[in-house]
Design a protein around this motif. Sequence first.
Motif, PDB file in Angstrom:
ATOM      1  N   UNK A  99     -34.675   7.728 -91.442  1.00  0.00           N
ATOM      2  CA  UNK A  99     -33.657   8.500 -91.300  1.00  0.00           C
ATOM      3  C   UNK A  99     -32.512   8.363 -92.059  1.00  0.00           C
ATOM      4  N   UNK A 100     -31.837   7.160 -92.174  1.00  0.00           N
ATOM      5  CA  UNK A 100     -30.622   7.139 -92.928  1.00  0.00           C
ATOM      6  C   UNK A 100     -30.950   7.368 -94.413  1.00  0.00           C
ATOM      7  N   UNK A 101     -32.188   7.175 -94.953  1.00  0.00           N
ATOM      8  CA  UNK A 101     -32.552   7.559 -96.434  1.00  0.00           C
ATOM      9  C   UNK A 101     -32.599   8.987 -96.437  1.00  0.00           C
ATOM     10  N   UNK A 102     -33.201   9.662 -95.686  1.00  0.00           N
ATOM     11  CA  UNK A 102     -33.209  11.127 -95.753  1.00  0.00           C
ATOM     12  C   UNK A 102     -31.849  11.726 -95.698  1.00  0.00           C
ATOM     13  N   UNK A 103     -30.825  11.149 -94.969  1.00  0.00           N
ATOM     14  CA  UNK A 103     -29.628  11.659 -95.062  1.00  0.00           C
ATOM     15  C   UNK A 103     -28.884  11.416 -96.274  1.00  0.00           C
TER      16      UNK A 103
END
Length: 239
Positions: free
Chosen positions: A46-50
Motif C-alpha cells: 500500500x505504501x509503495x502504491x501511495x
Amino acid sequence: MIQLFSFDSVPKLVAEFSEFLINEINRAKEHNEKLNLALSGGTTPTEIFRYLSKNIERIPSLNHLHVYWGDERCVPPDNKESNYGNAWREFLQISNIPEINIHRIKGELNPVDALADYDRELSLLPKKNNIPFFDIMMLGIGSDGHTASIFPDQSALLKSREFLAVANHPVSKQKRITLTAKVINNSKKIVFIATGSSKQKVIHHIFNDAIEAKNYPAYFIKPHEGEISWYIDKEALGL
Ligand code: 6PG
C-alpha cells in the motif's frame, strides 16, 4: 545471487523500492519494451502504491506497463481484502495505465472460473521454458513463511506442474487464486519485501538457512535464471 537491501525505516524502504520500480518502468519505455509486473498483495505494498501516486508525474507514460497479481483473495474488487482493489484505489485509478493493461484476477467469480479467466490473462505473457514469465515479480512474506498464497500446509504448490491454483488460507479458510512456484521462479527479477517484527523469525531462519526454513514456501522461491532481491527493514531483520 541474492541481493539484500536493509533499511532503517519502512519509509526509506518504500522510497528505495518505489524508485527501483520507477526506474524499471521508465527504462522499459526508453527501450520501447513492454514491462510485465506482478504485484503482491497484503498491506506492505500500500505504501509503495501511495509513493508511486505521489510521484505519478515521473512515470508519465504507462502504455507499455502491464500489471498482474501473484495472488488474489476470492472477494469482489470493492472488498477491502481485494489485492487488485487496493492497488486500484491507491495507485492505478490515478495513473494513466490503459485499462486493458490491468490483468486482474476476478475474485468476484467462483474460484474455478476465476482461475480459468486468469489463465487466459497469463497466456498473454511471453514464455521461457514454455512457462509464462514476468519481468518483475513483487512478493511479500507472511509470518508463517507463506508467499503469494502458497501456504506451508499447501507446499505441493511449490512443485505443481500447473501455473495457477486455488488455495485456502489456513486460518480464515478464505479461497485464494495463486501463481505456483513454477511461474514465480520463472521470473526475470523476483523482489521480496518484508517489514515489521512479525517477519523477524522467518527472515532469520531463511537467511541463516535454518532447518525451520524448510517449512516456509518463501524459502523455495529461487529464480531459475533470474535475479532475486530482498528489501527488508531493520524490524524484520531483528536489528
Ligand atoms: C496476500 C499476499 C501475501 C502477502 C503476505 C504479506 O494476498 O496476502 O500476497 O503473500 O504478501 O501475507 O502480507 P503483509 O504485507 O500484509 O504483511
